[in-house]
Design a protein around this motif. Structure first.
Motif, short mmCIF file in Angstrom:
data_model
loop_
_atom_site.label_atom_id
_atom_site.label_comp_id
_atom_site.label_asym_id
_atom_site.label_seq_id
_atom_site.Cartn_x
_atom_site.Cartn_y
_atom_site.Cartn_z
N LEU A 99 -4.65 -4.89 -0.17
CA LEU A 99 -3.82 -4.05 -1.03
C LEU A 99 -4.63 -3.41 -2.14
O LEU A 99 -4.51 -2.20 -2.40
CB LEU A 99 -2.68 -4.90 -1.61
N THR A 132 -6.19 6.13 -5.22
CA THR A 132 -6.30 6.75 -6.54
C THR A 132 -7.61 7.51 -6.70
O THR A 132 -7.64 8.56 -7.34
CB THR A 132 -6.16 5.71 -7.66
N SER A 136 0.84 -1.21 0.00
CA SER A 136 0.00 0.00 0.00
C SER A 136 0.86 1.25 0.00
O SER A 136 0.57 2.24 -0.70
CB SER A 136 -0.91 0.00 1.23
N THR A 168 -7.12 -0.72 -0.62
CA THR A 168 -6.40 0.49 -0.21
C THR A 168 -5.99 1.30 -1.43
O THR A 168 -6.14 2.53 -1.46
CB THR A 168 -5.17 0.13 0.63
N SER A 169 -5.48 0.63 -2.46
CA SER A 169 -5.03 1.32 -3.68
C SER A 169 -6.19 2.02 -4.37
O SER A 169 -6.03 3.13 -4.89
CB SER A 169 -4.38 0.31 -4.63
N TRP A 195 -8.97 -3.33 -8.10
CA TRP A 195 -7.88 -2.85 -8.97
C TRP A 195 -8.45 -2.15 -10.20
O TRP A 195 -7.94 -1.10 -10.62
CB TRP A 195 -7.01 -4.01 -9.42
N GLY A 218 0.97 4.22 -12.49
CA GLY A 218 1.14 3.01 -11.70
C GLY A 218 1.75 1.84 -12.45
O GLY A 218 1.81 0.72 -11.91
N LEU A 259 -5.86 1.43 -12.02
CA LEU A 259 -4.48 0.94 -12.14
C LEU A 259 -4.42 -0.32 -13.00
O LEU A 259 -3.35 -0.65 -13.53
CB LEU A 259 -3.89 0.67 -10.76
N SER A 277 -9.77 1.21 -9.39
CA SER A 277 -8.68 2.15 -9.10
C SER A 277 -8.11 2.77 -10.36
O SER A 277 -7.37 3.75 -10.29
CB SER A 277 -7.55 1.44 -8.35
N VAL A 312 2.23 1.69 -3.57
CA VAL A 312 1.27 2.21 -4.56
C VAL A 312 1.15 3.72 -4.42
O VAL A 312 1.24 4.47 -5.41
CB VAL A 312 -0.10 1.52 -4.42
N ALA A 313 0.93 4.20 -3.20
CA ALA A 313 0.80 5.64 -2.98
C ALA A 313 2.06 6.39 -3.39
O ALA A 313 2.01 7.42 -4.08
CB ALA A 313 0.47 5.92 -1.52
#
Length: 299
Positions: A226, A234, A160, A229-230, A292, A271, A297, A295, A163-164
Motif C-alpha cells: 500500500l 503521488t 491503493s 503504490t501510494s 509513505w 491525503g 502523505l 509520497s 489513496v488515488a
C-alpha cells in the motif's frame, strides 16, 4: 492499538450503492459541452495548487506562463488518474472473476467498472480538448503498474484505490468551487467527485473487512504494498515534461517541485482524510514508513 471500525452487511451496502448509481449517474458525452470555448485568462487549477507555487522559479514566471503550467499540470494529473483507473478496473474485474455474479457485491463492482470507463473517457477528452499530451506516469512506473493487479489483493488492493481516488477527490472538490478555474475543468471535476463518493464508500468498507481477515504474517506485506503504490501515485501526478512544455528547464523545475514545501503540503492536505482512515485500521506503519514519507502523505 488500532480502532475497530464497524461496517454494514456487504450485500446491503452494495444494494444501496446500486440504487444510488441507478438514481444519479452522468454521461460525459452528453452532460459536458465539449465544443464550448475555453475562457481566456482563466487557470486550469487553483494557483496555490501548482507544483512550483512559492518557489524562486515561480516568481520568475510570467502570468501567462503560470496559466500554461496549470494547463499542463491538470492534463498530467488527469492522465495519471486515467492510468490508475484502468488498473482499478483490472483489479475490480479480478475480484468479480472469483465472485458470485448474482451477488449485489459483484454487480456493484461491475457498475463501478462502468463508471470508471466513462471517467477514463472523460479525462481523455479533457486532455485532448485543452491541447495537451496525455502525459501519464513515467515509463518505469507505467511498467511497474502492470504488476499491481497481479500482486495486489486484500486491503492493500482497496487501500491503493482509496489513496488515488481520495487524493484526487480533495483536489477536485476545491477546484470545482473555484470560479477562477476553467468551466470545463470544473465540470469534469464535479462529475468525478459526485460519482466517486460511491466508490469511496465501497472501498473503505472492503478495507475494513479485509484487515479483519488478515493474519499477522500478512500485515507487513499489505503495509509495504500500500505504501509503495501510494508513493508511485503521488510522485507521478506531475510529469517532469510539463515543465519543458512551458519553457522551463525540465530537471531543474522537477527538483524544485519535489523540494517545494508548498507542493509537499498540498499532497499532505489532499491525503489527510485517507491517511487518518488507513492509520486507524492499522495499515500505516513499518515496513512502509519510508515510502509513505517519500509520497509526502506522511510528514
Amino acid at each position: 492499538m488500532t480502532r475497530v471500525l464497524k461496517v454494514t452487511d456487504r450485500e446491503k451496502t452494495a444494494e444501496r450503492l446500486l440504487n444510488s448509481s441507478a438514481d444519479k449517474s452522468y454521461d460525459p458525452e452528453v452532460d459536458i459541452d465539449w465544443s464550448a470555448p475555453l475562457v481566456d485568462g482563466l487557470r486550469y487549477t487553483p494557483e496555490h495548487r501548482c507544483s512550483l507555487y512559492g518557489t524562486a522559479l515561480w516568481d520568475r514566471m510570467s502570468p501567462e506562463q503560470r496559466i500554461d503550467l496549470s494547463r499542463h499540470e491538470v492534463a498530467s494529473i488527469a492522465s495519471v488518474g486515467l492510468w490508475f483507473e484502468i488498473l482499478l478496473m483490472r483489479m475490480l474485474l479480478k475480484e468479480v472473476y472469483r465472485s458470485d455474479p448474482t451477488s449485489r457485491h459483484a454487480q456493484y463492482a461491475l457498475t463501478e467498472v462502468a463508471d470508471e470507463c466513462r471517467h477514463s473517457t472523460m479525462f481523455a477528452r479533457m486532455v485532448e480538448r485543452i491541447g495537451c499530451p496525455p502525459y501519464g506516469p513515467r515509463p518505469h512506473t507505467y511498467q511497474l503498474g502492470k504488476l499491481l493487479p497481479v500482486i495486489g489483493y486484500g486491503p492493500a488492493l482497496y487501500g491503493s484505490i482509496l489513496v488515488a481516488e481520495e487524493v484526487l477527490d480533495r483536489l477536485q472538490r476545491e477546484t470545482m468551487a473555484d470560479e477562477s478555474v476553467q468551466p470545463l475543468v470544473r465540470m469534469v471535476n464535479r462529475i468525478h467527485v459526485l460519482e466517486e463518493a460511491r466508490h469511496v464508500r465501497f472501498a473503505r468498507e472492503e478495507v475494513v473487512r479485509g484487515v479483519a481477515r488478515l493474519t499477522r504474517k500478512e500485515l507487513p506485506y499489505q503495509r509495504w504494498l500500500l505504501a509503495t503504490t501510494s508513493m508511485f501515485v503521488t510522485r507521478s501526478l506531475v510529469h517532469p515534461d510539463v515543465y519543458a512544455a512551458v519553457g522551463l528547464d525540465r530537471d531543474e523545475a522537477h527538483r524544485a517541485a519535489l523540494g517545494n514545501p508548498h507542493w509537499q503540503e498540498t499532497i499532505r492536505w489532499s491525503g489527510e482524510r485517507i491517511m487518518k482512515f488507513l492509520d486507524e485500521v492499522g495499515l500505516v506503519g513499518k515496513p512502509g514508513t519510508r515510502a509513505w514519507r517519500r509520497s509526502f502523505l506522511l510528514g
